[in-house]
Write an enzyme that holds these catalytic residues in place. Structure first.
Site, PDB file in Angstrom:
ATOM      1  N   ASP A  67       6.356  -1.123 -12.156  1.00 23.77           N
ATOM      2  CA  ASP A  67       5.293  -0.184 -12.518  1.00 23.77           C
ATOM      3  C   ASP A  67       4.111  -0.426 -11.602  1.00 23.77           C
ATOM      4  OD1 ASP A  67       3.170   1.303 -13.907  1.00 23.77           O
ATOM      5  OD2 ASP A  67       4.612   1.398 -15.553  1.00 23.77           O
ATOM      6  N   ASP A  79       5.156   0.506  -5.214  1.00 20.92           N
ATOM      7  CA  ASP A  79       5.150   1.970  -5.257  1.00 20.92           C
ATOM      8  C   ASP A  79       6.587   2.464  -5.189  1.00 20.92           C
ATOM      9  OD1 ASP A  79       4.998   4.712  -4.743  1.00 20.92           O
ATOM     10  OD2 ASP A  79       3.438   4.516  -3.219  1.00 20.92           O
ATOM     11  N   ILE A  80       7.087   3.028  -6.264  1.00 19.44           N
ATOM     12  CA  ILE A  80       8.490   3.431  -6.358  1.00 19.44           C
ATOM     13  C   ILE A  80       8.843   4.557  -5.383  1.00 19.44           C
ATOM     14  CG2 ILE A  80       8.299   5.158  -8.220  1.00 19.44           C
ATOM     15  CD1 ILE A  80      11.036   2.458  -7.643  1.00 19.44           C
ATOM     16  N   TYR A 104       5.800  19.410 -11.152  1.00 17.00           N
ATOM     17  CA  TYR A 104       6.514  18.541 -12.078  1.00 17.00           C
ATOM     18  C   TYR A 104       7.852  19.172 -12.472  1.00 17.00           C
ATOM     19  CZ  TYR A 104       7.124  15.661 -16.328  1.00 17.00           C
ATOM     20  OH  TYR A 104       7.592  14.814 -17.297  1.00 17.00           O
ATOM     21  N   LYS A 112      11.526  17.632 -11.729  1.00 21.57           N
ATOM     22  CA  LYS A 112      12.434  17.299 -12.822  1.00 21.57           C
ATOM     23  C   LYS A 112      13.768  18.038 -12.704  1.00 21.57           C
ATOM     24  CE  LYS A 112      10.126  14.157 -14.956  1.00 21.57           C
ATOM     25  NZ  LYS A 112      10.634  12.782 -14.976  1.00 21.57           N
TER      26      LYS A 112
END
Length: 184
Positions: free
Chosen positions: A37, A72-73, A168, A172
């Site tokens: 995270d 940072d993913i 978003y 998704k």
């Protein structure tokens, strides 16, 4: 004895909200965890590695294994580091749970390219950064009984649309397509 005894999982977005609750549940069921995270604000700005470390500490206090990662993913190196950490700390990897995400709500006519890109990068690229190295590891194991899992989170916003969340929703639905492709 838990349902996930002996299993090792990576959980992105695991320092707060849904991700943190998943991490706690997985630990309660016996899994060892790598919790990622960035600790950013809801819109992705800022960063504080504290939330991932706090959840990892809570989990370790119960006797379960957990390590924190504040990377940072959306960066490929972070996904690779998460897989390497699971292997180094726990000797294997069984499950990847991709929860991390941000929101930058705007209607399409006032949605900046930067807000579009930031949301797509964290959600869609963030899934890619973990799935790619994890799936390479799973494949290298050549273990049909491995019971490996990739769990990706989507949203009704993607499935049904949302006027204030085109970035978003697109991200998704992209995750849905990615997940279908992985399942094939």
């Amino acid at each position: 004895m838990g349902y996930l005894d002996g299993r090792v999982a990576i959980i992105t977005g695991g320092g707060r909200g849904i991700g943190a609750e998943i991490a706690k549940l997985f630990a309660a069921e016996g899994a060892s965890l790598v919790i990622n995270d960035l600790g950013a604000n809801t819109d992705g700005t800022g960063g504080d590695a504290g939330p991932a470390h706090e959840i990892a500490e809570q989990i370790r206090a119960t006797g379960a294994g957990a390590v924190a990662n504040g990377g940072d993913i959306s960066e490929v190196a972070t996904g690779e580091e998460l897989v390497a950490t699971a292997l180094k700390e726990f000797g294997k990897l069984d499950v990847v749970v991709n929860v991390a995400g941000i929101l930058r709500d705007r209607m399409i006519f006032n949605l900046s390219p930067e807000d579009w890109d930031a949301v797509i990068k964290v959600h869609l690229r963030g899934h890619y950064t973990t799935v790619r190295p994890a799936s390479a590891y799973f494949r290298e194991q050549r273990n049909p009984q491995g019971n490996y899992r990739i769990i990706n989170f989507s949203s009704d916003s993607g499935l049904q649309g949302s006027p204030g969340q085109p970035n978003y929703a697109a991200a998704k639905m992209g995750i849905v397509g990615l997940t279908y492709s992985l399942a094939q």
